[in-house]
Motif scaffolding. Structure first.
Motif, PDB file in Angstrom:
ATOM      1  N   LEU A  33      89.243 -38.834  33.036  1.00 36.85           N
ATOM      2  CA  LEU A  33      87.844 -38.528  32.207  1.00 36.85           C
ATOM      3  C   LEU A  33      87.311 -39.966  31.898  1.00 36.85           C
ATOM      4  O   LEU A  33      88.058 -40.555  31.276  1.00 36.85           O
ATOM      5  N   ASN A  41      81.023 -43.797  32.154  1.00 40.17           N
ATOM      6  CA  ASN A  41      79.929 -43.178  31.371  1.00 40.17           C
ATOM      7  C   ASN A  41      79.363 -43.771  30.260  1.00 40.17           C
ATOM      8  O   ASN A  41      79.061 -43.366  29.141  1.00 40.17           O
ATOM      9  N   TRP A  56      83.457 -32.368  23.642  1.00 39.43           N
ATOM     10  CA  TRP A  56      82.751 -32.837  24.925  1.00 39.43           C
ATOM     11  C   TRP A  56      83.668 -32.710  26.231  1.00 39.43           C
ATOM     12  O   TRP A  56      83.494 -32.451  27.231  1.00 39.43           O
ATOM     13  N   GLU A  59      84.054 -29.038  27.152  1.00 40.50           N
ATOM     14  CA  GLU A  59      82.808 -28.794  28.065  1.00 40.50           C
ATOM     15  C   GLU A  59      82.986 -29.375  29.148  1.00 40.50           C
ATOM     16  O   GLU A  59      82.300 -28.391  30.166  1.00 40.50           O
ATOM     17  N   GLN A  60      83.386 -30.424  29.546  1.00 40.29           N
ATOM     18  CA  GLN A  60      83.482 -30.877  30.911  1.00 40.29           C
ATOM     19  C   GLN A  60      84.565 -29.951  31.743  1.00 40.29           C
ATOM     20  O   GLN A  60      84.166 -29.811  32.857  1.00 40.29           O
ATOM     21  N   LYS A  63      82.799 -26.883  32.703  1.00 35.00           N
ATOM     22  CA  LYS A  63      81.990 -27.107  34.055  1.00 35.00           C
ATOM     23  C   LYS A  63      82.851 -27.133  35.051  1.00 35.00           C
ATOM     24  O   LYS A  63      81.966 -26.593  36.288  1.00 35.00           O
ATOM     25  N   ARG A  64      83.824 -27.603  35.362  1.00 29.05           N
ATOM     26  CA  ARG A  64      84.739 -27.648  36.155  1.00 29.05           C
ATOM     27  C   ARG A  64      85.501 -26.431  36.660  1.00 29.05           C
ATOM     28  O   ARG A  64      86.029 -26.369  37.880  1.00 29.05           O
TER      29      ARG A  64
END
Length: 241
Positions: A33, A41, A56, A59-60, A63-64
């Motif tokens: 990440l 990022n 964060w 959450e990533q 989402k995956r």
């Protein structure tokens, strides 16, 4: 196959793990990440708390669709993964704490957080990135891995640098160490200028289920100074979890 999630440290980025991604690709999926404000990022709004970074990252992964994972954190990333392991312990297959500690104020660091803040304001982002990146290597800016590491660090803006320093300065994970349950590998270079032995020893002696790898003649970037040995340590750990 349970993936390995790699969380970089202050002024790092996902690209710093390219060697590990290649070395482990035959046996594990690797998710490297880039934290907000850093690496690829760098355009995202910086986060100024370790807990905020931890949320964060979680959450990533949500989402995956990644529910179960091995988790590695380097330096400031090690603080972040400690918070993740505390918040979602059932999702962590194992933990790798690399060149990190449980005190965000970094006792024994090459300079205090306050000094880093003052110098960053005076010197600017690029000079700060190159100067601090040099401290991660035993041979400083003459090290073979320095140029690529410094290039990643240079992506950080001054607000991101200040936010990262605020995040570390405002954090302590000492009270939670004894409650961490994942099988944990601790990796430390014996010439690390950022984290003194006392921080590593505290992790090793306080987290219940740990193994310790002290790598000789390395500073803060073992994965770039002795990449084959670092990859072997990861393979060995992941194959015995």
């Amino acid at each position: 196959m349970t993936p390995l999630v790699m969380v970089h440290g202050f002024m790092g980025g996902g690209a710093q793990w390219d060697g590990e991604v290649a070395a482990l690709s035959d046996s594990h999926e690797v998710i490297a990440l880039d934290l907000p404000g850093f690496g690829r990022n760098a355009d995202l709004e910086p986060i100024n708390t370790i807990g905020g970074f931890a949320d964060w990252v979680t959450e990533q992964l949500e989402k995956r669709g990644v529910r179960q994972f091995h988790l590695l954190g380097h330096s400031m990333g090690g603080m972040i993964v400690q918070d993740i392991a505390r918040k979602v312990p059932d999702r962590i297959a194992s933990l790798i704490l690399y060149a990190t500690g449980a005190k965000g104020v970094l006792p024994g660091r090459f300079e205090t957080i306050a000094q880093s803040k003052a110098r960053a304001q005076t010197d600017g982002a690029r000079t700060t990135a190159r100067r601090i990146a040099a401290t991660w290597f035993l041979r400083g800016d003459a090290a073979p891995g320095y140029a690529s590491c410094a290039a990643i660090a240079e992506r950080a803006t001054l607000p991101a640098i200040m936010a990262g320093l605020d995040a570390m300065e405002g954090w302590s994970g000492e009270a939670a160490l004894a409650a961490l349950r994942p099988k944990t590998l601790i990796i430390w270079g014996d010439c690390d200028r950022t984290y003194a032995w006392a921080q590593t020893e505290q992790l090793w002696k306080t987290i219940p289920n740990t193994r310790l790898a002290v790598v000789p003649a390395c500073a803060h970037a073992v994965h770039l100074e002795k990449p084959d040995l670092f990859a072997a340590l990861l393979q060995d750990h992941l194959s015995h979890v």
